[in-house]
Write a protein that holds these residues in place. Structure first.
Motif, mmCIF file in Angstrom:
data_model
loop_
_atom_site.group_PDB
_atom_site.id
_atom_site.type_symbol
_atom_site.label_atom_id
_atom_site.label_comp_id
_atom_site.label_asym_id
_atom_site.label_seq_id
_atom_site.Cartn_x
_atom_site.Cartn_y
_atom_site.Cartn_z
ATOM 1 N N TRP A 36 0.936 -1.656 -0.102
ATOM 2 C CA TRP A 36 -0.060 0.337 0.170
ATOM 3 C C TRP A 36 1.110 0.938 0.143
ATOM 4 C CZ3 TRP A 36 -4.566 0.004 -0.412
ATOM 5 C CH2 TRP A 36 -6.340 -1.587 -0.625
ATOM 6 N N PHE A 37 0.651 2.016 -1.056
ATOM 7 C CA PHE A 37 1.680 3.531 -0.729
ATOM 8 C C PHE A 37 0.083 4.454 -0.512
ATOM 9 C CE2 PHE A 37 5.540 2.011 -2.722
ATOM 10 C CZ PHE A 37 5.684 1.670 -2.979
ATOM 11 N N ARG A 38 -0.106 5.705 -0.928
ATOM 12 C CA ARG A 38 -0.406 6.713 -0.432
ATOM 13 C C ARG A 38 0.191 8.492 -0.925
ATOM 14 N NH1 ARG A 38 -1.227 8.059 6.148
ATOM 15 N NH2 ARG A 38 0.920 8.516 6.421
ATOM 16 N N GLN A 39 -0.597 8.780 -1.427
ATOM 17 C CA GLN A 39 -0.405 9.704 -2.648
ATOM 18 C C GLN A 39 -1.333 11.203 -1.838
ATOM 19 O OE1 GLN A 39 0.768 9.855 -6.471
ATOM 20 N NE2 GLN A 39 1.882 12.095 -5.984
ATOM 21 N N ALA A 40 -0.844 12.223 -0.687
ATOM 22 C CA ALA A 40 -1.441 12.902 -0.638
ATOM 23 C C ALA A 40 -1.190 14.680 -1.659
ATOM 24 C CB ALA A 40 -1.094 13.818 1.323
ATOM 25 N N PRO A 41 -2.677 15.430 -1.927
ATOM 26 C CA PRO A 41 -1.978 16.732 -2.479
ATOM 27 C C PRO A 41 -0.879 17.310 -2.055
ATOM 28 C CG PRO A 41 -4.318 16.537 -1.878
ATOM 29 C CD PRO A 41 -3.827 15.733 -1.594
ATOM 30 N N GLY A 42 -0.139 17.537 -3.052
ATOM 31 C CA GLY A 42 1.028 18.689 -4.208
ATOM 32 C C GLY A 42 2.588 17.641 -2.706
ATOM 33 N N LYS A 43 1.629 16.241 -2.473
ATOM 34 C CA LYS A 43 3.292 15.515 -2.090
ATOM 35 C C LYS A 43 3.296 14.194 -3.174
ATOM 36 C CE LYS A 43 2.217 17.049 3.319
ATOM 37 N NZ LYS A 43 2.034 16.269 4.202
ATOM 38 N N GLN A 44 4.651 13.954 -2.045
ATOM 39 C CA GLN A 44 5.474 12.764 -2.910
ATOM 40 C C GLN A 44 4.693 11.086 -3.008
ATOM 41 O OE1 GLN A 44 9.604 12.286 -3.308
ATOM 42 N NE2 GLN A 44 9.602 13.463 -4.531
ATOM 43 N N ARG A 45 4.401 10.972 -3.678
ATOM 44 C CA ARG A 45 4.128 8.921 -3.017
ATOM 45 C C ARG A 45 5.235 8.528 -2.245
ATOM 46 N NH1 ARG A 45 1.884 5.085 -7.950
ATOM 47 N NH2 ARG A 45 0.585 6.578 -8.512
ATOM 48 N N GLU A 46 3.797 7.637 -1.073
ATOM 49 C CA GLU A 46 4.864 7.157 -0.065
ATOM 50 C C GLU A 46 4.233 5.644 0.778
ATOM 51 O OE1 GLU A 46 4.655 8.814 4.041
ATOM 52 O OE2 GLU A 46 2.747 8.700 4.096
ATOM 53 N N PHE A 47 5.256 4.877 0.884
ATOM 54 C CA PHE A 47 5.107 3.842 1.604
ATOM 55 C C PHE A 47 4.472 3.958 2.325
ATOM 56 C CE2 PHE A 47 5.761 -0.693 2.229
ATOM 57 C CZ PHE A 47 5.884 -0.897 3.280
ATOM 58 N N VAL A 48 3.049 2.923 3.035
ATOM 59 C CA VAL A 48 2.738 2.635 3.788
ATOM 60 C C VAL A 48 2.637 1.263 4.904
ATOM 61 C CG1 VAL A 48 0.110 3.369 4.763
ATOM 62 C CG2 VAL A 48 0.791 4.304 2.770
ATOM 63 N N SER A 49 2.104 0.359 3.320
ATOM 64 C CA SER A 49 2.762 -0.737 4.172
ATOM 65 C C SER A 49 2.539 -1.621 3.541
ATOM 66 C CB SER A 49 1.756 -1.390 4.952
ATOM 67 O OG SER A 49 1.715 -2.674 6.100
ATOM 68 N N GLY A 50 3.434 -3.001 3.757
ATOM 69 C CA GLY A 50 3.487 -4.119 2.614
ATOM 70 C C GLY A 50 3.696 -5.592 3.635
ATOM 71 N N ILE A 51 3.566 -6.600 2.278
ATOM 72 C CA ILE A 51 3.233 -7.767 3.363
ATOM 73 C C ILE A 51 3.506 -8.938 2.056
ATOM 74 C CG2 ILE A 51 0.557 -8.504 2.363
ATOM 75 C CD1 ILE A 51 0.190 -10.378 4.837
ATOM 76 N N THR A 52 4.481 -9.939 2.111
ATOM 77 C CA THR A 52 5.168 -10.895 1.068
ATOM 78 C C THR A 52 4.479 -12.005 1.278
ATOM 79 O OG1 THR A 52 6.046 -12.261 3.098
ATOM 80 C CG2 THR A 52 6.992 -9.517 1.962
ATOM 81 N N GLY A 53 4.628 -12.794 0.223
ATOM 82 C CA GLY A 53 3.991 -13.633 -0.015
ATOM 83 C C GLY A 53 3.692 -14.956 1.212
ATOM 84 N N GLY A 54 4.995 -14.663 2.224
ATOM 85 C CA GLY A 54 5.433 -15.258 3.036
ATOM 86 C C GLY A 54 4.404 -15.164 4.145
ATOM 87 N N GLY A 55 4.402 -13.277 4.517
ATOM 88 C CA GLY A 55 3.275 -13.002 5.455
ATOM 89 C C GLY A 55 4.108 -11.708 5.709
ATOM 90 N N VAL A 56 4.869 -12.270 5.773
ATOM 91 C CA VAL A 56 5.283 -10.689 6.547
ATOM 92 C C VAL A 56 5.778 -9.772 5.925
ATOM 93 C CG1 VAL A 56 8.315 -9.590 6.546
ATOM 94 C CG2 VAL A 56 8.288 -12.531 6.078
ATOM 95 N N THR A 57 4.961 -8.620 7.126
ATOM 96 C CA THR A 57 4.489 -6.913 7.095
ATOM 97 C C THR A 57 5.748 -6.032 7.659
ATOM 98 O OG1 THR A 57 3.749 -7.142 9.269
ATOM 99 C CG2 THR A 57 2.888 -7.907 7.264
ATOM 100 N N ASN A 58 5.379 -5.412 7.507
ATOM 101 C CA ASN A 58 6.305 -3.765 7.594
ATOM 102 C C ASN A 58 5.485 -2.930 6.645
ATOM 103 O OD1 ASN A 58 6.526 -4.042 4.492
ATOM 104 N ND2 ASN A 58 8.513 -3.153 4.654
ATOM 105 N N TYR A 59 6.033 -1.761 7.667
ATOM 106 C CA TYR A 59 4.898 0.064 7.943
ATOM 107 C C TYR A 59 5.541 0.578 7.984
ATOM 108 C CZ TYR A 59 1.568 -3.865 9.650
ATOM 109 O OH TYR A 59 0.300 -4.613 9.647
#
Length: 117
Positions: A36-59
């Protein structure tokens, strides 16, 4: 071809919750990860959270403890609690997946999240 469709965005008051979904469809052999990424008006796209195929998550630090990413088969979810006005953005789903042409990068169209003070 692989398609990603996000849903679940909307308008919520600060402190509220939303649950975003990202459904992957098409000819998919394997999903490597979903992010998941997000982009607010006037700002760069930023990483929010991810999950791998093995279920490893990061935020990203700013959502740690408030957001939870999960995945069931080819759908990723982002449970967002204790939302803040600064979480307002278009939330986009990305997937690295093995499709008919091999490994590829895929993006959804985005879903708007607006948090009012």
């Amino acid at each position: 071809q692989v398609q990603l469709v996000e849903s679940g965005g909307g308008l919520v008051q600060a402190g509220g919750s939303l649950r975003l979904s990202c459904a992957a469809s098409g000819t998919i052999s394997r999903i490597v990860n979903m992010v998941w990424f997000r982009q607010a008006p006037g700002k760069q796209r930023e990483f929010v959270s991810g999950i791998t195929g093995g279920g490893v998550t990061n935020y990203v630090d700013s959502v740690q403890g408030r957001f939870t990413v999960s995945r069931e088969q080819n759908t990723a979810y982002l449970q967002m609690n204790s939302l803040k006005p600064e979480d307002t953005a278009v939330y986009l789903c990305y997937a690295a997946a093995v499709g008919p042409d091999g490994l590829g990068d895929y993006w959804g169209q985005g879903t708007q999240v607006t948090v009012s003070a």
